[in-house]
Design a protein around this motif. Structure first.
Motif, mmCIF file in Angstrom:
data_model
loop_
_atom_site.group_PDB
_atom_site.id
_atom_site.type_symbol
_atom_site.label_atom_id
_atom_site.label_comp_id
_atom_site.label_asym_id
_atom_site.label_seq_id
_atom_site.Cartn_x
_atom_site.Cartn_y
_atom_site.Cartn_z
ATOM 1 N N ILE A 483 22.447 -33.413 -9.415
ATOM 2 C CA ILE A 483 21.971 -33.085 -8.063
ATOM 3 C C ILE A 483 22.149 -34.294 -7.149
ATOM 4 O O ILE A 483 22.496 -34.168 -5.984
ATOM 5 N N ARG A 484 21.858 -35.469 -7.717
ATOM 6 C CA ARG A 484 21.950 -36.721 -6.949
ATOM 7 C C ARG A 484 22.362 -37.836 -7.905
ATOM 8 O O ARG A 484 22.228 -37.691 -9.123
ATOM 9 N N ASN A 485 22.763 -38.959 -7.321
ATOM 10 C CA ASN A 485 23.075 -40.118 -8.158
ATOM 11 C C ASN A 485 22.384 -41.352 -7.585
ATOM 12 O O ASN A 485 22.670 -41.767 -6.461
ATOM 13 N N GLN A 486 21.469 -41.915 -8.361
ATOM 14 C CA GLN A 486 20.737 -43.093 -7.888
ATOM 15 C C GLN A 486 21.504 -44.397 -8.146
ATOM 16 O O GLN A 486 21.017 -45.473 -7.805
ATOM 17 N N ASP A 487 22.694 -44.272 -8.738
ATOM 18 C CA ASP A 487 23.572 -45.442 -8.850
ATOM 19 C C ASP A 487 24.485 -45.384 -7.629
ATOM 20 O O ASP A 487 25.520 -44.725 -7.637
ATOM 21 N N ASN A 488 24.054 -46.018 -6.555
ATOM 22 C CA ASN A 488 24.765 -45.820 -5.281
ATOM 23 C C ASN A 488 24.695 -47.066 -4.415
ATOM 24 O O ASN A 488 24.027 -48.038 -4.767
ATOM 25 N N LYS A 489 25.374 -47.005 -3.297
ATOM 26 C CA LYS A 489 25.393 -48.142 -2.357
ATOM 27 C C LYS A 489 24.731 -47.758 -1.031
ATOM 28 O O LYS A 489 25.023 -48.344 0.008
ATOM 29 N N ALA A 490 23.871 -46.738 -1.070
ATOM 30 C CA ALA A 490 23.249 -46.271 0.177
ATOM 31 C C ALA A 490 22.475 -47.410 0.838
ATOM 32 O O ALA A 490 21.828 -48.212 0.172
ATOM 33 N N GLN A 491 22.564 -47.460 2.142
ATOM 34 C CA GLN A 491 22.047 -48.582 2.929
ATOM 35 C C GLN A 491 21.054 -48.131 3.988
ATOM 36 O O GLN A 491 21.291 -47.137 4.681
ATOM 37 N N TYR A 492 19.982 -48.908 4.142
ATOM 38 C CA TYR A 492 19.095 -48.742 5.287
ATOM 39 C C TYR A 492 19.589 -49.666 6.399
ATOM 40 O O TYR A 492 19.915 -50.812 6.119
ATOM 41 N N ILE A 506 18.474 -44.304 -0.758
ATOM 42 C CA ILE A 506 18.519 -45.705 -0.341
ATOM 43 C C ILE A 506 17.556 -46.529 -1.200
ATOM 44 O O ILE A 506 17.964 -47.455 -1.900
ATOM 45 N N ILE A 507 16.291 -46.136 -1.183
ATOM 46 C CA ILE A 507 15.317 -46.930 -1.955
ATOM 47 C C ILE A 507 15.450 -46.625 -3.451
ATOM 48 O O ILE A 507 15.222 -47.489 -4.293
ATOM 49 N N GLY A 508 15.873 -45.397 -3.790
ATOM 50 C CA GLY A 508 16.104 -45.065 -5.202
ATOM 51 C C GLY A 508 17.215 -45.926 -5.783
ATOM 52 O O GLY A 508 17.139 -46.368 -6.929
ATOM 53 N N GLY A 509 18.234 -46.195 -4.976
ATOM 54 C CA GLY A 509 19.304 -47.084 -5.412
ATOM 55 C C GLY A 509 18.755 -48.473 -5.709
ATOM 56 O O GLY A 509 19.152 -49.132 -6.679
ATOM 57 N N ALA A 510 17.806 -48.911 -4.880
ATOM 58 C CA ALA A 510 17.182 -50.225 -5.099
ATOM 59 C C ALA A 510 16.351 -50.215 -6.387
ATOM 60 O O ALA A 510 16.425 -51.141 -7.191
ATOM 61 N N TYR A 511 15.565 -49.158 -6.583
ATOM 62 C CA TYR A 511 14.749 -49.065 -7.813
ATOM 63 C C TYR A 511 15.651 -49.110 -9.054
ATOM 64 O O TYR A 511 15.344 -49.775 -10.041
ATOM 65 N N PHE A 512 16.736 -48.344 -8.990
ATOM 66 C CA PHE A 512 17.597 -48.232 -10.177
ATOM 67 C C PHE A 512 18.360 -49.538 -10.429
ATOM 68 O O PHE A 512 18.510 -49.973 -11.570
ATOM 69 N N ASP A 513 18.814 -50.185 -9.360
ATOM 70 C CA ASP A 513 19.459 -51.501 -9.515
ATOM 71 C C ASP A 513 18.484 -52.500 -10.144
ATOM 72 O O ASP A 513 18.854 -53.297 -10.996
ATOM 73 N N LEU A 514 17.227 -52.435 -9.698
ATOM 74 C CA LEU A 514 16.212 -53.339 -10.246
ATOM 75 C C LEU A 514 16.003 -53.076 -11.735
ATOM 76 O O LEU A 514 15.932 -54.014 -12.539
ATOM 77 N N MET A 515 15.910 -51.795 -12.091
ATOM 78 C CA MET A 515 15.688 -51.449 -13.500
ATOM 79 C C MET A 515 16.780 -52.051 -14.378
ATOM 80 O O MET A 515 16.509 -52.650 -15.424
ATOM 81 N N ARG A 516 18.020 -51.916 -13.936
ATOM 82 C CA ARG A 516 19.123 -52.433 -14.742
ATOM 83 C C ARG A 516 19.149 -53.963 -14.721
ATOM 84 O O ARG A 516 19.435 -54.597 -15.728
#
Ligand code: ZN
Length: 611
Positions: A483-492, A506-516
């Motif tokens: 449905i969506r991909n949180q591995d992304n480059k979305a920007q605020y 946008i913020i989900g991408g940040a959460y997921f980058d942090l997790m990794r």
């Protein structure tokens, strides 16, 4: 253009709190009076203070070490009360004309959150009127240090008297007309003062629920003239209404890797037996014949009526997912959902989550919901719908077989239980809610299941697996693209579309980058990474302001959790992960007043501990 303010250069962007769209970065100009208050705090406590301002130049959050020079008596409410009544703090948050009363204080693993609610006394009213969104939250750690203070105190002139207002019934009638569903009913109607353009307006906050179509909407109705000035959706769906198209050919393989990922799974045994066994052994049923415990009541539609799932004739919960009998399949789905929901709660509770003191009804295969699922924070219910099929551009028929769907919805419940605003209000708050559900619900627990079930799956999850993991949400229900991909480059703010699931990337991408990124910390373990992510999410959510949550509030909250619970080891990773998605704090670090001022008379650096 206003005259240049020397502090302005330090401020990259501002923390907003208005009715305006949240996608425009604004340059903050901290108001001098508030900034002077922060300097007084820094001088009084001889500490380094950081401060985040909102777009009106008001202080939204302050952090520091030892913000208050008074000795901690061990009573958090008493201590927080003294703190907010100190002249420097009153000046900082502009509390001189605000009336604060005790709110809901919560004690957590690492800190206590003391709440103060803003009210206003108005002539002609026997009791104080709540001010909408007006709160101060003081967070005190176990050593008695104030680690963060958030204020959403609403400024603006309160009316000398209210005068003539429309009735509550009329306000509800006007909101229903605006919603356009005559059968809607009001589940809440509160008379409040709401700050707008420097004035406090009397407002009815009306929450309406409707069944067909399903809606839960909050409206603000002006009490003077009945104008409906604001509407906000309160239902949390799994996805935006238009589904994309997936590829059904990979479905079977992905199914084996998603909904069958049971920690005790043995590929040599029939799956239904194992699911049933996991339910019976892993959860305490209130009645061994009914699929219900103190967390969930699982419901399927039988003979046209919603009924709690009953054990079969053998007294087990073995149901056949391939049966021709629709109800039998729904019961299997209910068992699968029950297993994951309980696993998630039990794990989060072991990481310090509050135990939600109510059993949530979970409606399986609810035909009134197509290609979606939702959490209703008013009724506290989860509804799993029915998919129209990937071949039709929808989701798979048995949505509940994707654990991610219920893990996502259950995280909306978690936010309602942990956040000071009882959910994450505001446009960015709604988006952050979708992102927490995706990353800390679906993705984190997918990794957790793979970790716990490693022995049976034939591969134990490694740190490298976390680093290489996919951000795809809905791997099974919309295979394979999701449905969506949180591995992304979305920007605020570039990628804001004013739709919560999309903005949440946008913020989900940040959460997921942090997790990794956390999996790259030298000496860490898989369990550390997953548990600490869970703790950063849980405690970060508790540290948010109560009104109109912003992406930057999560950044600030995560930094405070990291400092308080993990000694700051993740600080640089947090700043980078959020910064890479355009989420940056507009922090000001004010210089202290010169010594010899009126304040402290050379007080020693403050090192308070529990008395
Ligand atoms: Zn959602």
């Amino acid at each position: 253009m206003k005259k240049h303010n020397p502090t302005e250069a330090l401020v990259s962007r501002l923390i907003g709190d208005t009715h305006q769209a949240d996608d425009k970065p604004i340059i903050a100009t901290p108001r001098p009076a508030y900034l002077a208050g922060v300097r007084d705090i820094a001088t009084d406590s001889d500490t380094h203070v950081e401060v985040d301002f909102n777009e009106a130049g008001e202080v939204r959050s302050i952090v520091g070490a030892g913000l208050f020079a008074d000795t901690f008596s061990g009573d958090a409410v008493d201590y927080a009360t003294k703190f907010i009544n100190s002249p420097a703090v009153k000046k900082t948050f502009g509390l001189r004309y605000a009336t604060l009363v005790a709110g809901d204080t919560q004690e957590y693993e690492a800190f206590t959150r003391v709440e103060f609610k803003q009210v206003a006394n108005v002539r002609g009213f026997a009791s104080a009127i709540p001010v909408r969104g007006g709160f101060v939250h003081v967070f005190i750690d176990k050593q008695g240090d104030i680690i963060q203070v958030n204020s959403t105190v609403r400024h603006g002139r309160k009316p000398a008297s209210i005068g003539k207002v429309i009735t509550q019934e009329k306000a509800i009638e006007l909101a229903i007309a605006k919603l356009g569903i005559p059968s809607a009913t009001a589940v809440k109607c509160t008379f409040v003062l709401s700050s707008h353009e420097n004035k406090m307006d009397p407002i009815y906050e009306v929450t309406l629920a409707a069944d067909e179509p399903k809606r839960l909407m909050m409206f603000l109705v002006k009490a003077k003239d009945g104008e409906v000035v604001y509407a906000e959706n309160k239902l949390h769906f799994s996805q935006r209404r238009q589904a994309g198209v997936g590829d059904p050919t990979l479905l079977a393989g992905i199914a084996a890797n998603t909904f069958l990922r049971i920690p005790t799974y043995d590929p040599k045994q029939p799956i239904t037996q194992q699911v049933s066994k996991a339910v019976i052994e892993g959860t305490e049923l209130k009645n061994p014949k009914l699929l219900a415990n103190d967390r969930y009541t699982m419901l399927v539609k039988e003979n046209g009526k919603w009924q709690t799932v009953k054990a079969n004739a053998k007294g087990t919960f073995e149901f056949d997912p391939l049966s021709k009998d629709k109800v039998e399949v729904s019961k299997f789905s209910a068992v699968v959902a029950f297993l994951w929901l309980n696993t998630q709660d039990a794990t989060l509770e072991s990481w310090g989550a509050v135990k939600v003191p109510r059993a949530i009804p979970v409606y399986i295969d609810d035909e009134s919901v197509t290609d979606n699922a939702y959490f209703d924070p008013n009724a506290w219910e989860i509804h799993d719908g029915v998919g129209s099929g990937i071949e039709n551009g929808g989701l798979v028929k048995h949505i509940s077989w994707d654990p991610g769907v219920n893990l996502h919805e259950n995280t909306h419940k978690r936010n309602a239980a942990e956040a000071p605003g009882k959910d994450l209000p505001g446009e960015q708050g709604m988006a952050a809610g979708e992102a927490t559900s995706d990353v800390y619900g679906d993705l984190l627990f997918d990794l957790w299941m793979r970790f716990k079930g490693g022995a049976i799956l034939g591969h134990t999850l490694t740190l490298q697996d976390i680093i290489d993991s996919t951000g795809v949400i809905g791997q099974y229900c919309m295979a394979p693209s999701g449905i969506r991909n949180q591995d992304n480059k979305a920007q605020y703010p570039r990628d804001i579309e004013h739709e919560e699931h999309t903005d949440g990337l946008i913020i989900g991408g940040a959460y997921f980058d942090l997790m990794r990124a956390m999996a790259t910390l030298p000496g860490t373990t898989v369990e550390d990474v997953l548990r600490n992510n869970g703790k950063i999410y849980l405690n970060g959510t508790r540290l948010l302001p109560a009104h109109k949550v912003l992406f930057t509030d999560y950044l600030r909250a995560f930094l405070t959790v990291d400092k308080t619970m993990f000694g700051g080891v993740y600080k640089d990773m947090i700043v980078k992960a959020f910064g890479d998605h355009g989420i940056k704090l507009g922090t000001v670090v004010p210089a202290k007043r010169k010594t010899g001022g009126k304040k402290t008379g050379g007080k020693k650096p403050n090192r308070r501990k529990v008395a």
